[in-house]
Scaffold this motif. Structure first.
Motif, PDB file in Angstrom:
ATOM      1  N   MET A   7      38.049  56.774  40.045  1.00  0.00           N
ATOM      2  CA  MET A   7      39.065  55.968  39.370  1.00  0.00           C
ATOM      3  C   MET A   7      40.305  56.785  39.007  1.00  0.00           C
ATOM      4  N   ILE A   8      40.104  57.989  38.486  1.00  0.00           N
ATOM      5  CA  ILE A   8      41.260  58.773  38.053  1.00  0.00           C
ATOM      6  C   ILE A   8      42.093  59.257  39.232  1.00  0.00           C
ATOM      7  N   HIS A   9      41.490  59.309  40.418  1.00  0.00           N
ATOM      8  CA  HIS A   9      42.223  59.750  41.596  1.00  0.00           C
ATOM      9  C   HIS A   9      42.734  58.583  42.440  1.00  0.00           C
ATOM     10  N   SER A  10      42.491  57.389  41.985  1.00  0.00           N
ATOM     11  CA  SER A  10      42.939  56.217  42.738  1.00  0.00           C
ATOM     12  C   SER A  10      44.377  55.854  42.356  1.00  0.00           C
ATOM     13  N   PRO A  11      45.284  55.742  43.339  1.00  0.00           N
ATOM     14  CA  PRO A  11      46.654  55.318  43.019  1.00  0.00           C
ATOM     15  C   PRO A  11      46.692  53.896  42.462  1.00  0.00           C
ATOM     16  N   ASP A  12      45.661  53.090  42.782  1.00  0.00           N
ATOM     17  CA  ASP A  12      45.620  51.719  42.280  1.00  0.00           C
ATOM     18  C   ASP A  12      45.410  51.661  40.770  1.00  0.00           C
ATOM     19  N   ALA A  13      44.758  52.695  40.209  1.00  0.00           N
ATOM     20  CA  ALA A  13      44.407  52.659  38.793  1.00  0.00           C
ATOM     21  C   ALA A  13      45.636  52.521  37.898  1.00  0.00           C
ATOM     22  N   ARG A  14      46.750  53.067  38.331  1.00  0.00           N
ATOM     23  CA  ARG A  14      47.958  53.027  37.506  1.00  0.00           C
ATOM     24  C   ARG A  14      48.752  51.739  37.683  1.00  0.00           C
ATOM     25  N   ARG A  15      48.267  50.864  38.540  1.00  0.00           N
ATOM     26  CA  ARG A  15      48.933  49.576  38.732  1.00  0.00           C
ATOM     27  C   ARG A  15      48.412  48.514  37.773  1.00  0.00           C
ATOM     28  N   TYR A  16      47.296  48.828  37.085  1.00  0.00           N
ATOM     29  CA  TYR A  16      46.663  47.832  36.224  1.00  0.00           C
ATOM     30  C   TYR A  16      46.654  48.292  34.767  1.00  0.00           C
ATOM     31  N   ASP A  17      46.661  47.324  33.886  1.00  0.00           N
ATOM     32  CA  ASP A  17      46.578  47.612  32.448  1.00  0.00           C
ATOM     33  C   ASP A  17      45.113  47.740  32.066  1.00  0.00           C
ATOM     34  N   LEU A  18      44.681  48.960  31.786  1.00  0.00           N
ATOM     35  CA  LEU A  18      43.281  49.230  31.452  1.00  0.00           C
ATOM     36  C   LEU A  18      43.092  49.513  29.965  1.00  0.00           C
ATOM     37  N   ARG A  19      44.119  49.218  29.168  1.00  0.00           N
ATOM     38  CA  ARG A  19      44.087  49.572  27.754  1.00  0.00           C
ATOM     39  C   ARG A  19      43.183  48.675  26.918  1.00  0.00           C
ATOM     40  N   SER A  20      42.598  47.664  27.534  1.00  0.00           N
ATOM     41  CA  SER A  20      41.660  46.820  26.782  1.00  0.00           C
ATOM     42  C   SER A  20      40.331  47.536  26.554  1.00  0.00           C
ATOM     43  N   LEU A  21      40.054  48.573  27.352  1.00  0.00           N
ATOM     44  CA  LEU A  21      38.778  49.278  27.227  1.00  0.00           C
ATOM     45  C   LEU A  21      38.670  49.930  25.854  1.00  0.00           C
ATOM     46  N   ALA A  22      37.577  49.617  25.154  1.00  0.00           N
ATOM     47  CA  ALA A  22      37.360  50.153  23.807  1.00  0.00           C
ATOM     48  C   ALA A  22      36.595  51.468  23.850  1.00  0.00           C
ATOM     49  N   PHE A  23      35.589  51.555  24.731  1.00  0.00           N
ATOM     50  CA  PHE A  23      34.871  52.807  24.920  1.00  0.00           C
ATOM     51  C   PHE A  23      34.158  52.787  26.261  1.00  0.00           C
ATOM     52  N   CYS A  24      33.926  53.978  26.784  1.00  0.00           N
ATOM     53  CA  CYS A  24      33.265  54.141  28.079  1.00  0.00           C
ATOM     54  C   CYS A  24      32.194  55.220  27.940  1.00  0.00           C
ATOM     55  N   ILE A  25      31.077  55.007  28.615  1.00  0.00           N
ATOM     56  CA  ILE A  25      29.946  55.933  28.539  1.00  0.00           C
ATOM     57  C   ILE A  25      29.627  56.438  29.938  1.00  0.00           C
ATOM     58  N   SER A  26      29.314  57.713  30.036  1.00  0.00           N
ATOM     59  CA  SER A  26      28.912  58.319  31.300  1.00  0.00           C
ATOM     60  C   SER A  26      27.500  58.870  31.172  1.00  0.00           C
ATOM     61  N   GLY A  27      26.694  58.577  32.163  1.00  0.00           N
ATOM     62  CA  GLY A  27      25.321  59.081  32.180  1.00  0.00           C
ATOM     63  C   GLY A  27      24.884  59.381  33.591  1.00  0.00           C
TER      64      GLY A  27
END
Length: 574
Positions: free
Chosen positions: A321-341
């Motif tokens: 996601m962080i390396h995708s040029p598409d990621a910066r085309r969308y508003d992702l600020r609704s995310l409250a928290f993210c978990i990685s496992g």
């Protein structure tokens, strides 16, 4: 220092609770419950979407109704309490319908990876004594081959287009191109089950004794084993996770009666996605964005469109996601928290993801055998330590034990991570010897040996310093070298084989096979031949990506192959 002294000084006092987010309690009042009660309660939400599947909304009232009808169909097909229902399909609303239908009549669910080959399906079906199988039309051909070896009493086939908007179905069918399904006899349409009357009764469940699922894992030896997960194990973990959601909702000013939107990219056959997404959403009445597979553009678009709040993922997804040029085309600020496992989260990946979304990305830890979460870094105002798996969650004890003896070690010393809590499984299915090795009693608690090498610091943060012996993490999947080796040894030209994981920037690790050929085959078999042989017998994520031929393999004095030497050699080359 004795185990009792270590426990009294460093574990019983639970030093980690001082670093929790404000509002997260040391303990939660856990009420063990049958899992089906959560859907029965959430049915009251009626028109609230439980799932959004390619734009199609499956309401809670529909989800509850459909699971009741499928429960009735299963009961009339002869499935009763304690029988095993296998689910072999990608994420799909029918997956949850089938899962909860089975729970309502007291059956046990054994999820199967949709990437499994027919042989792998058969192996799990036999070990679990599965009675019926739910599958998807895209997997029909593999289900038929599995049925040739293992006679399920019924095979129910759901179309992947089911629950999509009507206008989308024709287009989706042309894109998916599922094989032609021949219905009749054992093979039946999933949609036909929805014509049954509703099941109004519920099986009597003893939550702490009765199984909800048989979850297959490679375990500490690499041999697939069924982890016996009770209703109480999962219901406890849901209740243990709730304070984290509550803290974030309060901090973000979210009304307690407003559902959150969860991104459902994690597969539900895996305990991580099953508990934290599928079950948790039903537990609190949230809405899930359902994806049969990870589709970057669709996920990004849906987060923006539906204002998604919670994202559970694995490091490889966040890295993509962080390396995708598409990621910066969308508003992702609704995310409250993210978990990685599922695998170690690189600090740089977390940093860049937080810059992209503004949401905290925290590493946690869990296992199939602990159904699922045991550790989590604080999400908001608690102390976050990058590189750590975090703190034991409420009502959970964790410690580090001697690798060979049932003795607890003080902070700073490296040993095996052990867990004690209500989420820890009942045991391995029909594996008394493995259970004897996996559990021990100490200081009045039952401890589970995770097989992961770790240490705890003075503040109660845990760090994994090595993984389970011989386990490879390929794109978040747990791949066990012994399983690959057993397939390689079936090749008529293979004399010896050893498989290790070697670092890969995109996948985390990839399986590499070291092969010693029989004398008569030397120079006649290529690496491509070996990879092709394995590809016919293993799911794609398990296949060796590299093959190196050797005249011999490093061994101990008693003849045991030294994989450590192979790893050290691979590390020197990288």
């Amino acid at each position: 220092m004795s185990s009792k002294e270590v426990f009294e000084k460093y574990i019983k006092t639970r030093p980690w609770v001082k670093n929790y987010d404000e509002g997260v309690p040391p303990d939660v009042e856990i009420k063990p419950e049958p899992l089906y009660v959560y859907l029965d309660r959430s049915a009251a939400y009626g028109d609230r979407p439980a799932y959004i599947y390619f734009g199609g909304k499956v309401k809670y009232g529909v989800l509850a109704d459909h699971s009741d009808r499928v429960a009735k169909a299963l009961r009339e097909a002869g499935v009763s309490k304690g029988d095993v229902v296998a689910i072999y399909m990608p994420n799909h609303p029918a997956y949850a319908v089938a899962f909860y239908a089975a729970l309502k009549i007291g059956a046990v669910v054994t999820p199967m990876n949709p990437l499994y080959t027919p042989g792998e399906v058969v192996r799990q079906a036999r070990d679990s004594s599965a009675k019926v199988l739910f599958t998807a039309d895209v997997l029909y051909d593999k289900a038929v081959k599995a049925f040739e070896e293992y006679k399920f009493e019924k095979v129910y086939v759901a179309e992947m287009t089911e629950y999509m908007p009507k206008w989308l179905k024709p287009l989706a069918r042309r894109q998916i191109r599922p094989p032609k399904v021949r219905y009749g006899g054992v093979f039946q349409r999933y949609v036909d089950l929805l014509k049954y009357e509703r099941e109004t009764g519920r099986a009597p469940i003893r939550p702490e004794e009765d199984l909800a699922a048989l979850m297959y894992t490679g375990g500490t030896t690499g041999v697939p084993k069924g982890a016996e997960i009770t209703h109480a194990n999962i219901s406890a973990n849901l209740q243990q996770l709730k304070p984290f959601y509550d803290v974030v909702r309060r901090a973000k000013g979210m009304p307690p009666d407003k559902p959150m939107v969860l991104v459902g990219v994690l597969p539900w056959y895996h305990i991580y996605g099953q508990v934290t997404v599928m079950h948790y959403a039903i537990f609190e009445g949230h809405t899930v964005l359902v994806y049969p597979r990870f589709d970057m553009r669709r996920v990004l678009s849906d987060i923006a469109k539906y204002r998604a709040s919670v994202f559970h993922g694995v490091p490889t997804i966040y890295n993509v996601m962080i390396h995708s040029p598409d990621a910066r085309r969308y508003d992702l600020r609704s995310l409250a928290f993210c978990i990685s496992g599922s695998a170690p989260l690189p600090v740089e990946v977390a940093k860049k993801f937080e810059e992209l979304t503004g949401a905290p990305l925290r590493e946690g830890y869990g296992m199939t055998e602990t159904a699922v979460v045991t550790h989590l870094n604080p999400l908001l105002n608690g102390k976050h330590k990058p590189g750590s798996i975090g703190l034991p969650i409420p009502s959970t004890y964790a410690a580090v034990a001697d690798l060979d003896k049932p003795e607890l070690l003080p902070p700073g010393q490296t040993g095996e991570l052990v867990i004690s809590g209500p989420q820890v499984m009942k045991g391995y299915h029909n594996k008394p010897e493995e259970n004897a090795e996996a559990f021990f009693e100490c200081c009045g608690l039952r401890w589970f040996r995770t097989g992961d090498i770790a240490y705890m610091d003075e503040e109660g943060y845990f760090y994994i310093v090595d993984r389970k012996k011989d386990m490879i993490k390929y794109k978040g999947y747990s791949v066990f070298s012994r399983e690959i080796e057993e397939v390689l040894y079936q090749h008529p030209c293979v004399k010896e084989a050893a498989v290790i994981g070697v670092p890969d920037p995109d996948a985390g690790e990839i399986p590499k096979a070291y092969i010693v050929l029989k004398d008569e085959c030397k120079g006649k078999v290529s690496a491509g031949d070996i990879i092709g042989w394995a590809s016919e017998r293993l799911a794609p994520y398990k296949r060796p990506r590299l093959v190196e031929f050797r005249d011999d393999l490093p061994k101990t004095a008693v003849g045991k192959i030294l994989k450590r030497a192979l790893r050290e050699e691979a590390a020197r080359r990288s």
